[in-house]
Scaffold this active site. Structure first.
Site, mmCIF file in Angstrom:
data_model
loop_
_atom_site.group_PDB
_atom_site.id
_atom_site.type_symbol
_atom_site.label_atom_id
_atom_site.label_comp_id
_atom_site.label_asym_id
_atom_site.label_seq_id
_atom_site.Cartn_x
_atom_site.Cartn_y
_atom_site.Cartn_z
ATOM 1 N N HIS A 123 0.822 -1.207 0.000
ATOM 2 C CA HIS A 123 0.000 0.000 0.000
ATOM 3 C C HIS A 123 0.861 1.264 0.000
ATOM 4 O O HIS A 123 0.509 2.264 -0.632
ATOM 5 C CB HIS A 123 -0.901 -0.020 1.238
ATOM 6 N N HIS B 266 -9.870 2.507 -1.579
ATOM 7 C CA HIS B 266 -10.104 2.125 -0.191
ATOM 8 C C HIS B 266 -10.898 0.827 -0.195
ATOM 9 O O HIS B 266 -11.971 0.717 0.402
ATOM 10 C CB HIS B 266 -10.842 3.239 0.555
#
Length: 505
Positions: A42, A88
């Site tokens: 990430h 997300h």
């Protein structure tokens, strides 16, 4: 080192050995947490960097390409737009409402940190086919996920005052266990007043402004890089909780201190929390950072240094401030009802040093945290499914009744009208929306009354496009066609295509 502990931090044994080699010793718990977060997929893009490097990123009108919180392109001699899209996904599967809401909040702060006024949002959504709900094993139903995500996007965008003026939604069974929730934001700014995530000199103070810090979101970055299983519900505490009303105050405070020339740099708190924002500040500034955790405003009792460092509580920003301006910055923040505190300073050590009540709990070279994450060239080959998919003989396909085929296509949730989605979004707050959802591209005037005052004769057109089926069947040609579709949607609206931001997930 116990592999279960490493796994909890998203690290493997080889990566741990690399850490020990880089710092010359075994890391303590807090240091391991920092590496786990900053070396996650990430944050570090350790599997995708080789591919991302091949994208063209320069043009005469590009003021800021990859490497900052958002891209920036000029639109005339005086003004520019900052924009970015990010995902997300995992948080939205675990907790659809809050996962989607904080995705919107996070992308808004990315735009804000560049010195831009956030003026519009887009969403690009992928869910499983709701017609198969109740038939899957150990996978959540798609309909409540879709409803929760849309409600979360609407809640945050509507409350914070940023209109959601377009997007796209696809329903396909391939997304049943892993919905995609991509949030885009665009902001406007005077092009000679752009901010970056860096300090300008040694000894500058780092001032933290916004919400108090709690335990929400710890391990959020490593969770976002992981795969899901039946234990997904156990990860619910990793999902951050947003407060758009606090976010609105943070926008106005940040733009005010920027406009008054009180801060030199700005970084939002995203993945890895305080550890991420301070180490990025140091890395981009070519400096070290010294952090004092006891100064961090907390909203929960008994928080450990590890938790304070890695909390991903929302609505927080980090400013680089000259010492003689710290008091005024804190005073302005307090006037907006925000927490504010001096939590550290830049140094000439190029190290991240973290203290808690006089004890040094972290001492790491910033390069090891930010720059030295492993980069993987994963083995790749043509997947077997592609060969099987292409092996059919078109002449041997069964005949299809045309009326039934049309009915089947039109009954697909992907083809059906999406107004049930965008009716939940405020599309006109700010009164600059010219073309609303439902067209090829949304169009927005480049105007704002105050902080900053912007009065351009230009408008901006935005389109969001993606076609997973094309890319599934032919990744290269599919990728080309997705870009071409987005470009067409912009120029048929009367605009000149200037730049692309992608979110590959």
């Amino acid at each position: 080192m116990d592999e279960k502990i490493l796994s909890a931090h998203g690290l493997n044994l080889e990566e741990y050995k690399r850490i020990v080699e880089l710092i010359g010793r075994e890391p303590n718990e807090a240091e391991l947490g920092i590496f786990g977060a900053l070396w996650s997929e990430h944050c570090s893009y350790k599997s995708s960097k080789p591919f991302l490097k091949v994208f063209p990123t320069e043009a005469p009108w590009v003021l800021q390409g990859p490497g900052e919180n958002a891209g920036v392109v000029e639109i005339d001699d005086k003004y520019a737009v900052a924009f970015k899209v990010e995902s997300h996904n995992h948080p939205s599967y675990i907790e659809p409402f809050h996962g989607a809401a904080t995705g919107v909040g996070g992308i808004i702060r990315d735009i804000l940190s560049m010195g831009a006024r956030p003026v519009c949002a887009f969403d690009s959504l992928r869910f499983g086919d709701p017609r198969n709900d109740g038939k899957r094993k150990n996978i959540k139903d798609a309909k409540p996920i879709a409803q929760g995500v849309v409600k979360g996007i609407g809640f945050y965008g509507n409350c914070i005052g940023v209109p959601t003026i377009g997007g796209e939604t696809v329903f396909d069974e391939v997304y049943a266990g892993n919905p995609l929730v991509n949030a885009f934001c665009l902001g406007i700014l005077e092009k000679d007043k752009m901010f970056r995530a860096r300090a300008t000199k040694i000894g500058q103070k780092m001032v933290m402004v916004g919400s108090a810090t709690g335990r929400d979101g710890i391990h959020g970055a490593t969770m976002a890089s992981a795969e899901f299983s039946e234990e997904t519900e156990d990860k619910r505490p990793n999902v951050q909780i947003g407060d758009p009303f606090f976010g609105k105050r943070l926008i106005e405070c940040t733009l005010e201190v920027m406009q008054k020339g009180l801060i030199e740099g700005c970084q939002d708190f995203g993945a890895a929390g305080l550890a991420g924002s301070t180490s990025e500040f140091g890395s981009k500034s070519g400096m070290g950072v010294r952090v004092y955790l006891e100064n961090v405003p907390l909203r929960e009792e008994g928080m450990t240094p590890y938790e304070i460092l890695l909390s991903e509580s929302q609505e927080r920003m980090l400013y680089a401030v000259d010492e003689d301006k710290v008091e005024e910055v804190i005073k302005i923040a307090k006037s907006y009802g925000l927490e504010a505190a001096e939590v550290g300073e830049t140094t000439d050590t190029k190290r991240m040093e973290v203290f808690y009540k006089g004890e040094k709990i972290v001492d790491l070279p910033i390069s090891a945290i930010v720059d030295d994450a492993p980069v993987y060239n994963r083995p790749r080959k043509e997947p077997q499914y592609l060969k099987e998919t292409k092996s059919f003989n078109q002449n041997q396909l069964p005949e299809v009744d045309l009326k039934e085929a049309i009915k089947k296509v039109l009954s697909s949730p992907t083809i059906a009208k999406k107004d049930w989605i965008y009716r939940q979004y405020d599309q006109e707050v700010g009164i600059n929306t010219v073309v609303k959802p439902g067209s090829d591209a949304a169009i927005l005037r480049i105007k704002w009354a105050v902080k900053p005052e912007i009065n351009s004769e230009k408008a901006v057109a935005v389109s969001s496009d993606g076609n997973g089926r094309w890319v599934y069947l032919n990744p290269y040609e599919g990728g080309k066609r997705v870009v071409a579709e987005a470009v067409r949607n912009v120029y048929v609206s009367g605009a000149k295509p200037l730049a692309i931001t992608d979110c590959l997930n």
